[in-house]
Design a protein around this motif. Sequence first.
Motif, PDB file in Angstrom:
ATOM      1  N   GLU A 142      61.176 -27.213  33.123  1.00 32.32           N
ATOM      2  CA  GLU A 142      60.288 -28.376  33.211  1.00 32.32           C
ATOM      3  C   GLU A 142      60.315 -29.181  31.916  1.00 32.32           C
ATOM      4  O   GLU A 142      60.306 -30.422  31.941  1.00 32.32           O
ATOM      5  CB  GLU A 142      58.863 -27.930  33.517  1.00 32.32           C
ATOM      6  N   HIS A 143      60.360 -28.493  30.766  1.00 26.29           N
ATOM      7  CA  HIS A 143      60.482 -29.197  29.491  1.00 26.29           C
ATOM      8  C   HIS A 143      61.772 -30.025  29.451  1.00 26.29           C
ATOM      9  O   HIS A 143      61.770 -31.178  29.007  1.00 26.29           O
ATOM     10  CB  HIS A 143      60.478 -28.206  28.327  1.00 26.29           C
ATOM     11  N   LEU A 144      62.864 -29.425  29.901  1.00 29.55           N
ATOM     12  CA  LEU A 144      64.146 -30.134  29.880  1.00 29.55           C
ATOM     13  C   LEU A 144      64.095 -31.367  30.777  1.00 29.55           C
ATOM     14  O   LEU A 144      64.596 -32.436  30.410  1.00 29.55           O
ATOM     15  CB  LEU A 144      65.275 -29.200  30.324  1.00 29.55           C
ATOM     16  N   ALA A 145      63.493 -31.219  31.954  1.00 26.61           N
ATOM     17  CA  ALA A 145      63.392 -32.345  32.884  1.00 26.61           C
ATOM     18  C   ALA A 145      62.497 -33.444  32.319  1.00 26.61           C
ATOM     19  O   ALA A 145      62.777 -34.646  32.480  1.00 26.61           O
ATOM     20  CB  ALA A 145      62.869 -31.864  34.233  1.00 26.61           C
ATOM     21  N   THR A 146      61.413 -33.036  31.655  1.00 27.68           N
ATOM     22  CA  THR A 146      60.507 -34.020  31.053  1.00 27.68           C
ATOM     23  C   THR A 146      61.213 -34.816  29.977  1.00 27.68           C
ATOM     24  O   THR A 146      61.069 -36.049  29.894  1.00 27.68           O
ATOM     25  CB  THR A 146      59.271 -33.315  30.466  1.00 27.68           C
ATOM     26  N   TYR A 147      61.996 -34.136  29.148  1.00 25.88           N
ATOM     27  CA  TYR A 147      62.724 -34.849  28.094  1.00 25.88           C
ATOM     28  C   TYR A 147      63.711 -35.847  28.689  1.00 25.88           C
ATOM     29  O   TYR A 147      63.803 -36.995  28.227  1.00 25.88           O
ATOM     30  CB  TYR A 147      63.452 -33.862  27.185  1.00 25.88           C
ATOM     31  N   ARG A 148      64.442 -35.436  29.706  1.00 23.60           N
ATOM     32  CA  ARG A 148      65.402 -36.353  30.328  1.00 23.60           C
ATOM     33  C   ARG A 148      64.698 -37.565  30.930  1.00 23.60           C
ATOM     34  O   ARG A 148      65.183 -38.691  30.819  1.00 23.60           O
ATOM     35  CB  ARG A 148      66.217 -35.625  31.399  1.00 23.60           C
ATOM     36  N   ARG A 149      63.558 -37.328  31.555  1.00 23.44           N
ATOM     37  CA  ARG A 149      62.830 -38.416  32.224  1.00 23.44           C
ATOM     38  C   ARG A 149      62.098 -39.316  31.233  1.00 23.44           C
ATOM     39  O   ARG A 149      62.161 -40.551  31.326  1.00 23.44           O
ATOM     40  CB  ARG A 149      61.823 -37.822  33.207  1.00 23.44           C
ATOM     41  N   ASP A 150      61.389 -38.710  30.270  1.00 23.21           N
ATOM     42  CA  ASP A 150      60.477 -39.459  29.410  1.00 23.21           C
ATOM     43  C   ASP A 150      61.055 -39.801  28.038  1.00 23.21           C
ATOM     44  O   ASP A 150      60.533 -40.694  27.362  1.00 23.21           O
ATOM     45  CB  ASP A 150      59.189 -38.659  29.196  1.00 23.21           C
ATOM     46  N   ALA A 154      68.952 -27.979  20.548  1.00 18.54           N
ATOM     47  CA  ALA A 154      70.173 -28.000  21.360  1.00 18.54           C
ATOM     48  C   ALA A 154      69.861 -27.811  22.838  1.00 18.54           C
ATOM     49  O   ALA A 154      70.440 -28.485  23.700  1.00 18.54           O
ATOM     50  CB  ALA A 154      71.138 -26.927  20.872  1.00 18.54           C
ATOM     51  N   ARG A 155      68.954 -26.894  23.137  1.00 18.65           N
ATOM     52  CA  ARG A 155      68.612 -26.653  24.537  1.00 18.65           C
ATOM     53  C   ARG A 155      67.943 -27.858  25.172  1.00 18.65           C
ATOM     54  O   ARG A 155      68.236 -28.220  26.312  1.00 18.65           O
ATOM     55  CB  ARG A 155      67.710 -25.423  24.644  1.00 18.65           C
ATOM     56  N   VAL A 156      67.027 -28.487  24.437  1.00 12.52           N
ATOM     57  CA  VAL A 156      66.299 -29.617  25.007  1.00 12.52           C
ATOM     58  C   VAL A 156      67.222 -30.801  25.258  1.00 12.52           C
ATOM     59  O   VAL A 156      67.150 -31.451  26.311  1.00 12.52           O
ATOM     60  CB  VAL A 156      65.128 -30.025  24.088  1.00 12.52           C
ATOM     61  N   ILE A 157      68.132 -31.089  24.326  1.00 15.32           N
ATOM     62  CA  ILE A 157      68.977 -32.284  24.476  1.00 15.32           C
ATOM     63  C   ILE A 157      70.291 -31.987  25.185  1.00 15.32           C
ATOM     64  O   ILE A 157      71.049 -32.911  25.487  1.00 15.32           O
ATOM     65  CB  ILE A 157      69.262 -32.937  23.112  1.00 15.32           C
ATOM     66  N   GLY A 158      70.573 -30.714  25.458  1.00 20.16           N
ATOM     67  CA  GLY A 158      71.792 -30.357  26.179  1.00 20.16           C
ATOM     68  C   GLY A 158      73.039 -30.413  25.323  1.00 20.16           C
ATOM     69  O   GLY A 158      74.132 -30.714  25.829  1.00 20.16           O
ATOM     70  N   ALA A 159      72.906 -30.111  24.012  1.00 18.86           N
ATOM     71  CA  ALA A 159      74.053 -30.156  23.106  1.00 18.86           C
ATOM     72  C   ALA A 159      74.693 -28.781  22.978  1.00 18.86           C
ATOM     73  O   ALA A 159      74.008 -27.759  23.020  1.00 18.86           O
ATOM     74  CB  ALA A 159      73.614 -30.654  21.729  1.00 18.86           C
ATOM     75  N   ARG A 160      76.011 -28.760  22.790  1.00 20.25           N
ATOM     76  CA  ARG A 160      76.712 -27.496  22.549  1.00 20.25           C
ATOM     77  C   ARG A 160      76.473 -26.994  21.145  1.00 20.25           C
ATOM     78  O   ARG A 160      76.483 -25.787  20.883  1.00 20.25           O
ATOM     79  CB  ARG A 160      78.211 -27.673  22.789  1.00 20.25           C
ATOM     80  N   ARG A 161      76.276 -27.915  20.212  1.00 17.22           N
ATOM     81  CA  ARG A 161      75.995 -27.539  18.837  1.00 17.22           C
ATOM     82  C   ARG A 161      75.196 -28.657  18.174  1.00 17.22           C
ATOM     83  O   ARG A 161      75.270 -29.816  18.604  1.00 17.22           O
ATOM     84  CB  ARG A 161      77.280 -27.274  18.062  1.00 17.22           C
TER      85      ARG A 161
END
Length: 277
Positions: free
Chosen positions: A9-17, A87-94
């Motif tokens: 849900e945190h990841l989805a919120t970041y992508r949306r908001d 990294a997890r929130v923004i979807g980065a490999r590093r």
Amino acid sequence: MSLAAVTTEHLATYRRDGVVHIPGAFGPAWVSRLRAAFDRILADHARGATKVRVSRFNGKIAMAEAIHHDPDYIAWARESHAGELVARVIGARRVRLFIDAFFCKEGDQPETATPIHHDLPAFCFKGQQLPSLWLALTDVGPDDAPLQCVPGSHTTDVLYRPPTSSMDLPLLPGYRERADIPAWIKATGGELKTYTARAGDVLVIHPATIHSSLAKTTPGGIRIAFTTRWMGDDVVWAPTIYTRTNMVKAPERLKPGDPPPDDEFPVIWPRAAATAA
């Protein structure tokens, strides 16, 4: 905090908001250590005994580059789960650490408010994966200069002149003046959402998200937030007339489109095998 607390849900919120509030991201041990380091740096500054840049003005304390000089902040960057969380929130490999700053408010002056803006135009590096990790080191109630963000504003391709830019400089193509932001929010049906926080909470904020802070209206105490800027996979060198290049030791060696140099901005997460233990 276990990183399991960073939910889908945190990841989805970041992508949306373009902003997400993660309560209790850092426990009391880190909060106490970082707060003590802040107090120590202020005391050292008063004695002229710190390399950290510190200034006081209009009820604000500005402090920067602690992450490069102070052992407690260096330990937090290298040893905590901050890099992995980002990294997890923004979807980065590093991710790499770029810069740091404290946003501290004391007293109850109207000037403790932060004008509305977004951060991306101010930086000599550009990318969608250039978020800030805003960490509350004190409780931030509704009267303690809480942050305000416009959810979804990161999806627009409009850029605004950064607050650090001289008005003598021309307005670049694709840019608007910051004074136009309220009208844009109204025209698009947006709203400023207020984010209160407890010590240890974080906000992860997309570099294009429009935000500000309210003034601190409580007469006593201090509101302390520690902000670090991180660079993910898509970040490249892209200075403009609005950006300062002194954040980099040798900017002349970089060409537009170059990634951040490893010798100056090493990868923090995933940790190298030699330091992972």
